[in-house]
Design a protein around this motif. Structure first.
Motif, PDB file in Angstrom:
ATOM      1  N   LEU A  74       1.026  -1.319  -0.457  1.00  0.00           N
ATOM      2  CA  LEU A  74      -0.373   0.624  -0.169  1.00  0.00           C
ATOM      3  C   LEU A  74       0.960   0.910  -0.443  1.00  0.00           C
ATOM      4  O   LEU A  74       1.729   1.134   0.384  1.00  0.00           O
ATOM      5  N   GLN A  75       0.453   2.156   0.142  1.00  0.00           N
ATOM      6  CA  GLN A  75       1.090   3.539  -0.564  1.00  0.00           C
ATOM      7  C   GLN A  75      -0.173   4.597  -0.051  1.00  0.00           C
ATOM      8  O   GLN A  75      -0.075   4.940   1.429  1.00  0.00           O
ATOM      9  N   CYS A  76      -0.667   5.102  -0.689  1.00  0.00           N
ATOM     10  CA  CYS A  76      -1.699   5.566   0.366  1.00  0.00           C
ATOM     11  C   CYS A  76      -3.464   5.111   1.383  1.00  0.00           C
ATOM     12  O   CYS A  76      -3.324   5.713   2.327  1.00  0.00           O
ATOM     13  N   GLY A  77      -3.241   4.178   1.023  1.00  0.00           N
ATOM     14  CA  GLY A  77      -4.139   3.140   1.337  1.00  0.00           C
ATOM     15  C   GLY A  77      -5.461   3.672   1.257  1.00  0.00           C
ATOM     16  O   GLY A  77      -6.202   2.470   2.141  1.00  0.00           O
ATOM     17  N   PHE A  78      -5.222   4.191   0.191  1.00  0.00           N
ATOM     18  CA  PHE A  78      -7.683   4.076   0.113  1.00  0.00           C
ATOM     19  C   PHE A  78      -7.610   3.096  -0.120  1.00  0.00           C
ATOM     20  O   PHE A  78      -9.030   3.109   0.182  1.00  0.00           O
ATOM     21  N   CYS A  79      -7.297   2.562  -1.130  1.00  0.00           N
ATOM     22  CA  CYS A  79      -7.974   1.202  -1.370  1.00  0.00           C
ATOM     23  C   CYS A  79      -7.602  -0.229  -0.406  1.00  0.00           C
ATOM     24  O   CYS A  79      -8.351  -1.070  -1.059  1.00  0.00           O
TER      25      CYS A  79
ATOM     26  N   CYS B 148      -6.188   0.039  -7.524  1.00  0.00           N
ATOM     27  CA  CYS B 148      -5.076   1.122  -6.950  1.00  0.00           C
ATOM     28  C   CYS B 148      -4.565   2.302  -7.881  1.00  0.00           C
ATOM     29  O   CYS B 148      -3.884   1.470  -8.750  1.00  0.00           O
ATOM     30  N   ARG B 149      -4.756   3.128  -7.131  1.00  0.00           N
ATOM     31  CA  ARG B 149      -4.152   4.005  -8.052  1.00  0.00           C
ATOM     32  C   ARG B 149      -2.639   4.371  -7.994  1.00  0.00           C
ATOM     33  O   ARG B 149      -1.940   5.198  -8.800  1.00  0.00           O
ATOM     34  N   CYS B 150      -2.263   3.801  -6.271  1.00  0.00           N
ATOM     35  CA  CYS B 150      -0.472   3.812  -6.314  1.00  0.00           C
ATOM     36  C   CYS B 150       0.215   2.818  -6.569  1.00  0.00           C
ATOM     37  O   CYS B 150       1.757   3.284  -7.111  1.00  0.00           O
ATOM     38  N   THR B 151       0.058   1.813  -6.191  1.00  0.00           N
ATOM     39  CA  THR B 151       0.788   0.446  -6.271  1.00  0.00           C
ATOM     40  C   THR B 151       1.571  -0.011  -7.615  1.00  0.00           C
ATOM     41  O   THR B 151       2.343  -0.791  -7.035  1.00  0.00           O
TER      42      THR B 151
HETATM   43  S1  FES Z   1      -2.696   2.219  -2.086  1.00  0.00           S
HETATM   44 FE1  FES Z   1      -3.152   4.150  -2.938  1.00  0.00          FE
HETATM   45  S2  FES Z   1      -4.729   3.872  -4.190  1.00  0.00           S
HETATM   46 FE2  FES Z   1      -4.269   1.835  -3.158  1.00  0.00          FE
END
Ligand code: FES
Ligand code: FES
Length: 169
Positions: free
Chosen positions: A102-107, A139-142
């Protein structure tokens, strides 16, 4: 005229919860606002992103697509319930941490609940099966690689936990 309210009684993460809600209260809003468990995230609000996934009677569902009244009497597991019985991180949560899933963790809550249900059905998945299992979650980050690694690591941790429990019997 005030809106008619309905009693909804469910078991959330092992605890009975009851609230009086309008017929159109979404399960996601019920969990976040009426039950006070804000770990379930709401992204797209129309069934696409998977962020709001919770388990209803052990099956993954998109809580933004269900009305709370429709799950009256069900047992629900949210991200808050994906821990070990002693409150420590559960296998999937631990694997996400170890593998940097995870990065931002939203998903992440939606991934963790989805993967928890998947590993119940398939405790020893291949990388391909792991990829398929998370195909409905965005997921938009990982870039997903670390999430696939986390699925495989979670399966390993889960097997270790199960092996330990058997050995202690
Ligand atoms: S960790 Fe940021 S949207 Fe998945
Ligand atoms: S918020 Fe429910 S699927 Fe996106």
């Amino acid at each position: 005229m005030s809106e008619e309210l309905h009693d909804v009684s469910v078991v959330v993460n092992g605890l009975p919860r009851t609230a009086r809600v309008p017929a159109r209260r979404l399960l996601s809003d019920f969990l976040r606002h009426d039950v006070g468990l804000t770990g379930t995230h709401v992204g797209c609000e129309h069934g696409v992103c998977g962020a709001c996934t919770v388990l209803v009677d052990s099956r993954p569902v998109r809580s933004c697509l269900l009305f709370a009244v429709g799950v009256d009497g069900a047992a629900i597991t949210t991200i808050e319930g994906c821990t070990l019985p002693d409150g420590e991180l559960g296998a999937v949560q631990q694997a996400f941490m170890e593998c940097h899933g995870l990065q931002c963790g939203f998903c992440t809550p939606g991934f963790v609940t989805t993967i928890t249900a998947f590993l119940d059905e398939q405790p020893d998945p291949s990388a391909e099966e792991a990829r398929e299992a998370i195909a409905g979650n965005l997921c938009r980050c990982t870039g997903y690689q670390n999430i696939v690694a986390a699925v495989l690591r979670a399966a390993q941790i889960q097997r270790e936990i199960t092996g330990q429990a058997v050995a202690e019997r």
